[in-house]
Design an enzyme around this catalytic site. Structure first.
Site, PDB file in Angstrom:
ATOM      1  N   CYS A  26      43.056  96.267  24.051  1.00  0.00           N
ATOM      2  CA  CYS A  26      43.990  96.936  24.957  1.00  0.00           C
ATOM      3  C   CYS A  26      44.128  98.432  24.669  1.00  0.00           C
ATOM      4  CB  CYS A  26      45.344  96.231  24.900  1.00  0.00           C
ATOM      5  SG  CYS A  26      46.565  96.810  26.092  1.00  0.00           S
ATOM      6  N   LYS A  57      44.000  93.918  15.364  1.00  0.00           N
ATOM      7  CA  LYS A  57      44.302  95.165  16.072  1.00  0.00           C
ATOM      8  C   LYS A  57      45.016  96.173  15.171  1.00  0.00           C
ATOM      9  CE  LYS A  57      46.314  96.853  20.405  1.00  0.00           C
ATOM     10  NZ  LYS A  57      47.163  96.550  21.574  1.00  0.00           N
ATOM     11  N   GLU A 100      42.135  89.417  26.189  1.00  0.00           N
ATOM     12  CA  GLU A 100      43.168  89.501  25.154  1.00  0.00           C
ATOM     13  C   GLU A 100      44.097  88.294  25.231  1.00  0.00           C
ATOM     14  OE1 GLU A 100      46.725  92.600  23.738  1.00  0.00           O
ATOM     15  OE2 GLU A 100      45.787  92.794  25.707  1.00  0.00           O
TER      16      GLU A 100
END
Length: 507
Positions: free
Chosen positions: A383, A331, A271
């Protein structure tokens, strides 16, 4: 357990302790029987209480659970948020006290409308439905906090075989049902009704036998030859991550580690491995894309992305593919305070924690395509996204492989990153697919379709992980039906309990 039915502070202290021991059932401790014990204490503690007393008892259980299980939040607030020990402790207590209501309200509902002490078998089933209901609710309400679910304790336990059938939800349901049936066993026997006793034994033993029998069962099959993987763990200190003076050094680190790596099909960076907007790193990405293409590889990396949405520039936490692949993912599930700040007009500027770098991300659209690499569809999770069972399943059902990239440096040496890893393992088990997990500082690893880590790089080490993953086809029952069968069962159990209680009051 029976002492917990008494109102007052002794029972409430026991409830706090019962909630806290759930943490020991999860990673990194993995003492799975404690999850059964904790749920049993919660159930036993509500047997004879009034709705108001049950509200307090449930809050105490939640306070113990989240106080022990999310202690890593203190680490982040204090070490990276710039808060003093006292302020960080106060904010941690405030957070814990607030989310403890996720158990207080279900406990009140249970005592007010659903509890049936005179029907031990039906009571146990209704409680199991309530337990799953509260887990689902806290995974949805205000974007959700789907952490510390009891079902994760069974990743290596006897019930692991149920996860591909009904997801982590079915495992949690079984744990709650088992705990309630064990507590009610003597009362069930005293009824003297053989049919009810037989049904109780079947409900108690059957799911465990099924879980053991299905453990290791292959619901999916290979869709092609294995793909070689290299995942780079840069182990960059969080204090350096967003320092402009360290940008070139970070880019050079990932470049040089990639240049020195073996030729593989998939080269994975974690990430925000590129800690600058994608538009500012086009030249760098072009260079890495050319390098990957020359090796017949696909390179996948995390990178912040800026796009114009309705005439307004918005920032996204993203993933992009270069080389022998294509696609960009934005995301969708953001971390509160880490990637966006609720009530930011009020909170920003109070302490450094509310002004963390890259804490103004926007949420990506829901209808995004999968990433493509080497001819296969890859479901991406950045994540926090991997901890949402239903969201993860919706992407996994369209994919051949799973990929999660993360930066857990925020939580240092706490238990948070290892809990996060365990949830990623459960997603692989539910989907019957290989998962690649690439992180900044660990644990970077490859997870097989049975939720087991096949190879990994330990935390806080810099290195390159090599291994193979296999694209998979077909859907597990959970990916095909999701949680709908269990939802229907739970709704029917709720309705049964409500009607039975109303009829009992009118008699």
């Amino acid at each position: 357990m029976r002492r917990m039915t008494r109102p007052g502070w002794p029972g409430n202290l026991l409830a706090v302790a019962a909630g806290a021991i759930t943490t020991l059932a999860l990673a990194p401790f993995d003492i799975w029987p404690l999850a059964l014990l904790a749920v049993g204490f919660f159930y036993a503690g509500l047997r004879e209480l009034s709705p108001r007393q049950a509200l307090g008892r449930g809050w105490c259980f939640g306070f113990g659970l989240f106080g022990a299980g999310t202690s890593w939040i203190y680490y982040s607030i204090h070490n990276f948020g710039g808060a003093s020990v006292l302020l960080a402790g106060f904010l941690m207590l405030l957070f814990t006290a607030a989310i403890a209501w996720f158990f207080a309200l279900p406990a009140w509902i249970w005592a007010r409308w659903l509890r049936r002490n005179e029907a031990p078998l039906a009571d146990a089933m209704a409680f199991a439905a309530l337990w799953v209901g509260q887990e689902a609710f806290r995974g949805w309400f205000l974007t959700g906090f789907p952490w510390l679910y009891s079902g994760y304790s069974q990743l290596d336990g006897p019930l692991a075989g149920l996860a591909p059938v009904g997801g982590m939800w079915l495992v949690s349901f079984t744990l709650a049902l088992t705990a309630a049936l064990i507590y009610n066993a003597s009362r069930l026997i005293k009824t003297g009704r053989k049919a009810f006793i037989a049904a109780g034994v079947l409900l108690l033993v059957g799911p465990w036998v099924a879980g053991i029998a299905l453990k290791g069962h292959a619901w999916t099959s290979p869709a092609g030859a294995p793909l070689s993987v290299a995942a780079i763990q840069g182990n960059i200190e969080q204090s350096m991550k967003w320092d402009p003076a360290q940008l070139n050094a970070q880019l050079a680190l990932y470049r040089d580690m990639s240049f020195s790596s073996k030729r593989v099909d998939l080269l994975i960076w974690p990430e925000t491995a590129i800690p600058v907007l994608k538009e500012s790193a086009e030249g760098y990405l072009d260079m890495m894309g050319k390098f990957a293409s020359e090796r017949d590889s696909a390179m996948i990396t995390g990178v912040p992305i800026r796009e114009v949405v309705r005439h307004e520039k918005r920032f996204f936490n993203g993933i992009t593919v270069v080389g022998e692949g294509d696609g960009t993912y934005l995301k969708q599930k953001l971390v509160p305070f880490g990637e966006y700040v609720p009530l930011q007009d009020v909170l920003r500027g109070l302490i450094a924690f509310f002004d963390l770098p890259m804490s103004d991300f926007a949420r990506g659209p829901a209808d995004q395509a999968m990433l493509q690499a080497k001819g296969y569809q890859i479901a991406p999770y950045i994540c926090y996204e991997v901890v949402y069972p239903e969201f993860a399943a919706s992407l996994a059902a369209r994919s051949d492989l799973l990929l999660t990239i993360s930066n857990d440096t925020w939580f240092g040496t706490s238990i948070g990153p290892l809990q996060h890893l365990q949830m990623a393992q459960m997603r692989a088990l539910e989907a019957g697919r290989w998962m690649i997990r690439a992180t900044n500082n660990g644990v970077t690893g490859l997870i097989n379709p049975f939720g087991q880590i096949t190879t990994q790089i330990p935390q806080f080490e810099r290195g390159i992980l090599y291994g193979e993953v296999v694209p998979m086809r077909n859907l597990t029952p959970y990916l095909q039906w999701r949680s709908w069968p269990l939802i229907i069962v739970c709704v029917l159990l709720f309705g049964w309990a409500l009607v039975a209680n109303r009829m009992a009051k009118t008699v």
